[in-house]
Design a protein around this motif. Structure first.
Motif, PDB file in Angstrom:
ATOM      1  N   SER A 538       0.718  -1.399   0.044  1.00  0.00           N
ATOM      2  CA  SER A 538       0.005  -0.064   0.024  1.00  0.00           C
ATOM      3  C   SER A 538       0.806   1.307  -0.008  1.00  0.00           C
ATOM      4  CB  SER A 538      -1.005   0.065   1.337  1.00  0.00           C
ATOM      5  OG  SER A 538      -1.829   1.314   1.470  1.00  0.00           O
ATOM      6  N   PHE A 567      -5.607  -8.472  -6.870  1.00  0.00           N
ATOM      7  CA  PHE A 567      -6.793  -7.926  -6.654  1.00  0.00           C
ATOM      8  C   PHE A 567      -8.092  -8.756  -7.140  1.00  0.00           C
ATOM      9  CE2 PHE A 567      -4.003  -4.629  -5.121  1.00  0.00           C
ATOM     10  CZ  PHE A 567      -4.606  -4.334  -3.811  1.00  0.00           C
ATOM     11  N   HIS A 575      -8.827 -11.128   0.453  1.00  0.00           N
ATOM     12  CA  HIS A 575      -9.530 -10.024   0.748  1.00  0.00           C
ATOM     13  C   HIS A 575      -9.263  -9.338   2.002  1.00  0.00           C
ATOM     14  CE1 HIS A 575     -12.959  -7.419   0.930  1.00  0.00           C
ATOM     15  NE2 HIS A 575     -13.272  -7.822   2.143  1.00  0.00           N
ATOM     16  N   HIS A 579      -7.689  -5.509   2.110  1.00  0.00           N
ATOM     17  CA  HIS A 579      -8.565  -4.278   2.297  1.00  0.00           C
ATOM     18  C   HIS A 579      -8.035  -3.045   2.193  1.00  0.00           C
ATOM     19  CE1 HIS A 579     -12.719  -2.699   2.725  1.00  0.00           C
ATOM     20  NE2 HIS A 579     -12.313  -2.148   3.928  1.00  0.00           N
ATOM     21  N   LYS A 582      -6.633  -0.748  -0.786  1.00  0.00           N
ATOM     22  CA  LYS A 582      -7.287  -0.348  -1.876  1.00  0.00           C
ATOM     23  C   LYS A 582      -7.394   1.093  -1.861  1.00  0.00           C
ATOM     24  CE  LYS A 582      -9.869  -4.374  -2.029  1.00  0.00           C
ATOM     25  NZ  LYS A 582     -11.193  -5.272  -1.641  1.00  0.00           N
ATOM     26  N   LEU A 585      -4.540   2.050  -3.756  1.00  0.00           N
ATOM     27  CA  LEU A 585      -4.555   1.523  -5.123  1.00  0.00           C
ATOM     28  C   LEU A 585      -5.265   2.629  -6.036  1.00  0.00           C
ATOM     29  CD1 LEU A 585      -4.415  -0.798  -7.155  1.00  0.00           C
ATOM     30  CD2 LEU A 585      -6.420  -1.581  -6.229  1.00  0.00           C
ATOM     31  N   LEU A 616     -12.938  -1.226  -7.931  1.00  0.00           N
ATOM     32  CA  LEU A 616     -12.949  -0.160  -6.951  1.00  0.00           C
ATOM     33  C   LEU A 616     -14.528   0.486  -7.323  1.00  0.00           C
ATOM     34  CD1 LEU A 616      -9.408   1.541  -7.188  1.00  0.00           C
ATOM     35  CD2 LEU A 616     -10.567  -0.074  -5.510  1.00  0.00           C
ATOM     36  N   LYS A 619     -17.411  -1.395  -5.332  1.00  0.00           N
ATOM     37  CA  LYS A 619     -17.379  -1.187  -3.863  1.00  0.00           C
ATOM     38  C   LYS A 619     -18.521  -0.479  -3.208  1.00  0.00           C
ATOM     39  CE  LYS A 619     -13.974  -4.151  -3.106  1.00  0.00           C
ATOM     40  NZ  LYS A 619     -14.259  -5.415  -2.872  1.00  0.00           N
ATOM     41  N   LEU A 624     -14.412   3.931   0.223  1.00  0.00           N
ATOM     42  CA  LEU A 624     -13.918   3.320  -0.826  1.00  0.00           C
ATOM     43  C   LEU A 624     -14.495   4.031  -1.927  1.00  0.00           C
ATOM     44  CD1 LEU A 624     -13.280  -0.489  -0.014  1.00  0.00           C
ATOM     45  CD2 LEU A 624     -11.503   1.301  -0.386  1.00  0.00           C
TER      46      LEU A 624
END
Length: 792
Positions: A538, A567, A575, A579, A582, A585, A616, A619, A624
């Motif tokens: 990350s 991913f 997952h 998490h 993200k 990301l 993404l 979500k 997010l």
């Protein structure tokens, strides 16, 4: 023999004189006691029906104060001072309660300043007299300190209640102007006298500001009263558990702090002991939400104007004022202890307040004192246990570094260099690297360092980063001079955030490191190590997103392909580890506007980017969604791609209908995205549009017309006033009846004075004083009768 007889005769005469003098004093005390009682009862009667009999009201209570001042020492045991105070308190409460009943019935109508003054002026008069009585007899007044405390709290609660209602704004301003200072004078009158013990002071403060145990009890067990009338009907017992008084106590406390210069040394010490109470009560969810959202009227620096400020701002100002007042008193040590004990306060609002006070102290304390304190804080950090991981935001280490970084950010830059010297990686302490990392994660102001030190620090951070990524495959995961695996990556990421710049030295090695990191992540069976790898990934994606040159490297193709597999292909299996990666990301994907894509179905890297965006944007977690849409909006505004619809899945979170939560349309997503982009552009726009200018012109014309209308109305009013006939109204029957009673009373008093003149036992001085006072009263009544006659 003759000499003895003369001596006996002389002693007899002296004894007789003393007896007569004692009898006179006794008669005087009896008259004064009876006068105090009669005048106080007359004052209670005159206060009925809103205190219309102003002259009698003033004369009676001023008479009480005058009589009490004649012989304080003798009257202490004869006059029930507590009863007099309770009478004044009952008048205050009754006046406020009557007003509250009227105002509660007319919630839609604004309370005018005139109406408010009509209510609060008598209350101020009663308060002033209560202050005088308490100041004259503090020991006797302390017997009813609970009733005094309740009266003060009710005034504070009423002010808070009025200030939170639209129709009560003007009334709360008048209340602040007339009552705030006088109410605090009542607090000072009971706190300052030397004959009041520290124990009584603390008990009085406990009544005003309940101790922690009672606060917690209130927070869970008490019901919330909302009516103004309910507030003013509370008894001493019911007030202890009334949640409606919680905010009123906080507001009162800040007022006491702001005017604490008028308190004596012991009183200041007692107030300082209540600072912890303030923080404890601020943790109540209803209190701290009101402190942040509500405003209060307060007197400005000149004392002539009332301004509105948030309770939070007023509270901070009052605490800083209190710090200045305590700076040269014995209570300063108590304040220092309070600041040190709450440096790591867990509640966000309390921590903000404590840090504001710390910063205020640092800016105004001597350099030597500040330097000594900073050295001690650094020693405290370095002594932290190795179990205090710098990656855990709630650890004691991170809470300490958070406080120190806040302090440094708002302090002279020289302190930053001093802290850096104490915790630099060259230190002999094994914990120094972890402390350094924790400081950087909490925003250690590297920019404040001298250029030479800052450049050296930056160079060392980059060197450590490259050493880590180049030897990543060779170094076992457990071996490092840092207790944190991947510390150089976290350090560089934090450094980029603090300096707000990209570093040109970062090259394609970073992209190769990402690929190697993903491979290690997949192969690892240790859940703790996998979690740490995901955190390192990350932060590395965050570094890449701020390094524009990396998006044009050929190695980027492998990074995107590996991220897609990680991913998407392994999403279900990994997952819970991925998490937290993200949000970064999304940051990484926003920078792909510089990445060349063919936009064809057959291009693997294009499909990889589309699928990552699809993941993404699907979500439905609100945080997010915000990250994903922000990233996609940034990408759309800068990319050369034309087929943007390929990046959006059919079931995107923003494509769903808000009401049903089921129906999804791409058109709805694009509409939401368009609104998002327009808002972003509007925030950055400096020039107003033509449409905005036209709207401003129309509004300006309306304002000008309204002002012109007001000016014309003011010109007409003086002419209308001149045309009105100068005719007097006949006085109401109640006033006429009162005048008649006054006239009869003067006649009766005159008859009593005649009897007093014939009494040989009364002293000539006392009779003269009484005649002078009566003469003034007779002149006043005559003047009132002449006014009444003129109105007929």
């Amino acid at each position: 023999m003759d000499q003895d007889l003369n001596e006996i005769k002389t002693n007899g005469n002296v004894g007789k004189a003393r007896m007569e003098e004692g009898k006179t004093v006794c008669n005087l005390v009896s008259i004064i006691t009876l006068g105090v009682k009669s005048l106080s009862e007359l004052g209670m009667l005159a206060a009925r029906d809103g205190g219309n009999l102003v002259t009698i009201l003033n004369t009676s209570w001023k008479g009480v104060i005058t009589l009490l001042q004649i012989d304080k020492q003798t009257l202490v045991s004869k006059v029930d001072v507590g009863e007099i105070i309770l009478k004044l308190i009952s008048l205050i409460k009754e006046s406020l309660r009557s007003a509250a009943e009227v105002w509660s019935c007319s919630v839609k109508e604004n309370i005018s300043a005139t109406d408010a003054r009509r209510v609060f002026l008598p209350v101020k008069f009663y308060l002033i007299n209560a202050v005088k009585v308490v100041a004259l007899f503090p020991s006797q007044a302390s017997m009813v300190f609970k009733e005094i405390a309740l009266c003060i709290l009710m005034i504070s609660a009423l002010k808070v209640s009025l200030s939170q209602q639209t129709h009560g704004k003007s009334a709360s301003e008048v209340m602040t102007d007339l009552l705030e200072k006088t109410t605090l004078d009542l607090v000072s009158a009971l706190m300052n006298p030397a004959e009041i013990s520290q124990e009584i002071r603390l008990k009085f403060l406990d009544s005003l500001f309940l101790d922690e145990q009672n606060c917690k009890k209130q927070s869970h067990d008490s019901q919330i009263e909302t009516s103004l009338v309910d507030i003013l009907s509370l008894s001493v017992e019911s007030a202890t558990g009334a949640r409606v008084l919680l905010l009123a106590r906080v507001v009162l406390f800040q007022s006491v702090l702001r005017y604490s210069s008028e308190l004596d040394r012991d009183a200041k010490l007692a107030i300082t002991s209540k600072l912890q109470w303030l923080l404890d009560i601020l943790t109540d969810k209803e209190v701290y939400s009101s402190v942040l959202s509500s405003q209060l009227p307060m007197a400005d620096g000149s004392g002539k104007t009332i301004i509105w400020e948030s309770i939070f701002s007023v509270l901070i100002l009052s605490l800083k004022t209190f710090m200045i007042i305590l700076s040269s008193t014995p209570a300063w040590g108590e304040l220092e202890t309070f600041l040190l004990q709450n440096l790591l306060h867990p509640h966000f609002l309390c921590w903000e307040i404590v840090m504001e006070l710390w910063c205020f102290w640092v800016r105004h304390a001597t350099d030597d004192l500040v330097a000594d304190m900073v050295d001690k804080l650094c020693t405290f950090m370095m002594s932290m246990s190795s179990s205090e991981t710098p990656l855990c935001p709630d650890s004691a280490l991170r809470r300490t570094t958070k406080s120190i970084c806040f302090l440094l950010t708002h302090s002279p830059k020289s302190l930053t260099a001093r802290v850096y010297k104490n915790i630099s990686s060259e230190s002999r302490s094994d914990s120094a690297p972890d402390v350094y990392l924790a400081l950087l994660l909490d925003g250690f102001p590297l920019n404040f360092l001298p250029d030479r030190i800052k450049n050296d620090a930056k160079r060392q951070i980059v060197a450590d980063f490259f050493h880590f990524i180049e030897n990543f495959n060779e170094i076992p995961s457990s071996s490092s001079r840092n207790t944190v695996l991947g510390a150089p990556v976290f350090t560089l990421s934090a450094c980029l955030s603090i300096l707000k710049t990209n570093i040109s030295e970062i090259d394609a090695k970073t992209l190769n490191f990402v690929v190697a990191l993903i491979q290690k992540y997949r192969n690892s069976r240790d859940e703790t190590i996998k979690d740490r790898y995901s955190e390192i990934l990350s932060e590395t994606l965050s570094i890449i997103s701020r390094s524009d040159q990396l998006y044009t490297c050929q190695e980027m193709d492998n990074v995107i392909t590996e991220l897609q597999k990680l991913f998407l292909s392994d999403a279900d299996h990994h997952h819970h580890h991925l998490h937290k990666s993200k949000p970064n990301l999304a940051l990484f994907l926003s920078g792909l506007s510089k990445y060349g894509m063919s936009e064809t179905e057959t291009c693997p890297k294009s499909r990889a980017v589309w699928e990552l965006y699809h993941m993404l944007l699907r979500k439905r977690n609100w945080a997010l969604v915000h990250h994903a849409v922000t990233a996609f909006g940034y990408f759309c505004a800068r990319t050369s791609c034309n087929q943007l619809w390929r990046f959006v899945p059919e079931d995107a979170a923003l494509a769903f209908d808000i009401a049903s939560g089921k129906e999804a349309k791409t058109e709805r997503f694009m509409l939401e995205l368009k609104m998002f982009l327009e808002k972003e552009e509007a925030l950055l726009s400096i020039r107003p549009s033509q449409e905005e200018l036209e709207l401003l012109v129309k509004e300006g014309a309306k304002v000008k017309a309204a002002v012109q209308k007001l000016v014309e109305g003011k010109k007409q009013r003086p002419m209308e006033v001149e045309k009105r006939p100068n005719k007097r109204r006949k006085l109401p029957e109640g006033i006429c009846r009162g005048m008649e009673l006054l006239q009869n009373g003067v006649k009766r008093i005159n008859e009593g004075l005649s009897e007093l003149r014939s009494d040989e036992n009364e002293s000539e001085e006392f009779q003269k004083s009484l005649l002078n006072q009566f003469s003034c009263l007779e002149d006043l009544v005559s003047h009132l009768l002449s006014l009444a006659a003129a109105s007929d």
